[in-house]
Scaffold this motif. Structure first.
Motif, short mmCIF file in Angstrom:
data_model
loop_
_atom_site.label_atom_id
_atom_site.label_comp_id
_atom_site.label_asym_id
_atom_site.label_seq_id
_atom_site.Cartn_x
_atom_site.Cartn_y
_atom_site.Cartn_z
N LYS A 43 54.01 28.14 31.06
CA LYS A 43 54.25 29.71 31.32
C LYS A 43 52.79 30.41 31.20
N LEU A 44 51.99 30.00 30.24
CA LEU A 44 50.60 30.66 30.37
C LEU A 44 49.97 30.60 31.68
N ILE A 45 49.90 29.40 32.07
CA ILE A 45 49.32 29.01 33.30
C ILE A 45 49.78 29.94 34.46
N GLN A 46 51.28 29.55 34.64
CA GLN A 46 52.17 30.40 35.66
C GLN A 46 51.73 31.91 35.52
N HIS A 47 51.78 32.52 34.48
CA HIS A 47 51.60 34.02 34.32
C HIS A 47 50.05 34.44 33.94
N GLN A 48 49.04 33.56 33.96
CA GLN A 48 47.77 33.82 33.68
C GLN A 48 47.09 35.25 34.13
N THR A 49 47.35 35.58 35.31
CA THR A 49 46.87 36.73 35.75
C THR A 49 47.84 37.99 35.65
N TYR A 50 48.95 37.69 35.27
CA TYR A 50 50.01 38.90 35.22
C TYR A 50 49.62 39.82 34.27
N ARG A 51 49.81 41.15 34.83
CA ARG A 51 49.91 42.30 33.81
C ARG A 51 51.12 43.23 33.89
N TYR A 52 51.81 43.23 32.98
CA TYR A 52 53.07 44.07 33.11
C TYR A 52 52.80 45.60 33.62
N GLU A 53 51.49 46.03 33.16
CA GLU A 53 51.15 47.68 33.43
C GLU A 53 49.88 47.17 34.11
N SER A 54 49.16 48.31 34.64
CA SER A 54 47.78 48.11 35.13
C SER A 54 46.83 48.01 34.19
N ASN A 55 47.06 48.82 32.86
CA ASN A 55 46.19 48.91 31.81
C ASN A 55 46.13 47.79 30.79
#
Length: 172
Positions: A43-55
């Motif tokens: 899951k960390l690899i799958q979402h490694q660049t995800y931000r749930y909000e821009s900041n």
């Protein structure tokens, strides 16, 4: 020693300490949480660049934050255990995150670093006797004991794992 052995729960850090089961022995808690993120590697690899909000931080930045914070807290525990008379300063977690360049690293390297830092933290806390664990000092204008720092370290990682589960792994 367990959280019930704390003589007081320091303001602000009590939210992390509360995440640690009251029957958890400090050393066992540190050892048992050494691989707290391992089952979430995919899951960390799958979402490694995800931000749930821009900041908000990416999971990589959050892992680096946990590592940096643990190092700082272990240093604080060391200082207090050695009866450092000076107030220990706080740090700006956002400045650290911005300058850590965690997004240039792999999840595997961050997890490896976390394990090694946690092992070092565990060895440090194993070296403290009961009276040392009850020594107190001032960190960021908050009175805290070495023992409370140990439980804060455990709870801080749990806090961020909860955030990952609630805000990152359920999306994208």
């Amino acid at each position: 020693m367990k959280t019930s052995d704390l003589k007081f729960s320091p303001n602000y850090f009590d939210r992390y300490i509360a995440l640690v089961d009251a029957n958890t022995d400090l050393i066992d808690g540190l050892k048992n949480s050494e691989t707290i993120f391992e089952s979430f590697t995919e899951k960390l690899i799958q979402h490694q660049t995800y931000r749930y909000e821009s900041n908000k931080w990416t999971p990589k930045e959050m892992l680096q934050h946990i590592i940096d914070t643990e190092r700082i807290f272990a240093y604080r525990a060391l200082c207090i255990s050695r009866l450092e008379p000076n107030t220990l300063q706080g740090f700006d977690e956002n400045v650290y995150a911005k300058n850590a360049k965690a997004n240039n690293r792999s999840i595997d390297s961050l997890l490896k670093e976390f394990r090694l830092v946690r092992q070092s933290t565990t060895i440090l806390f194993e070296s403290f006797d009961k009276s040392t664990l009850h020594e107190t000092g001032i960190c960021s204008e908050i009175k805290i004991s070495v023992l409370a720092i140990g439980f804060t370290i455990i709870g801080h990682a749990k806090h961020h794992l909860n955030i990952l589960n609630e805000r990152y792994f359920t999306r994208g």
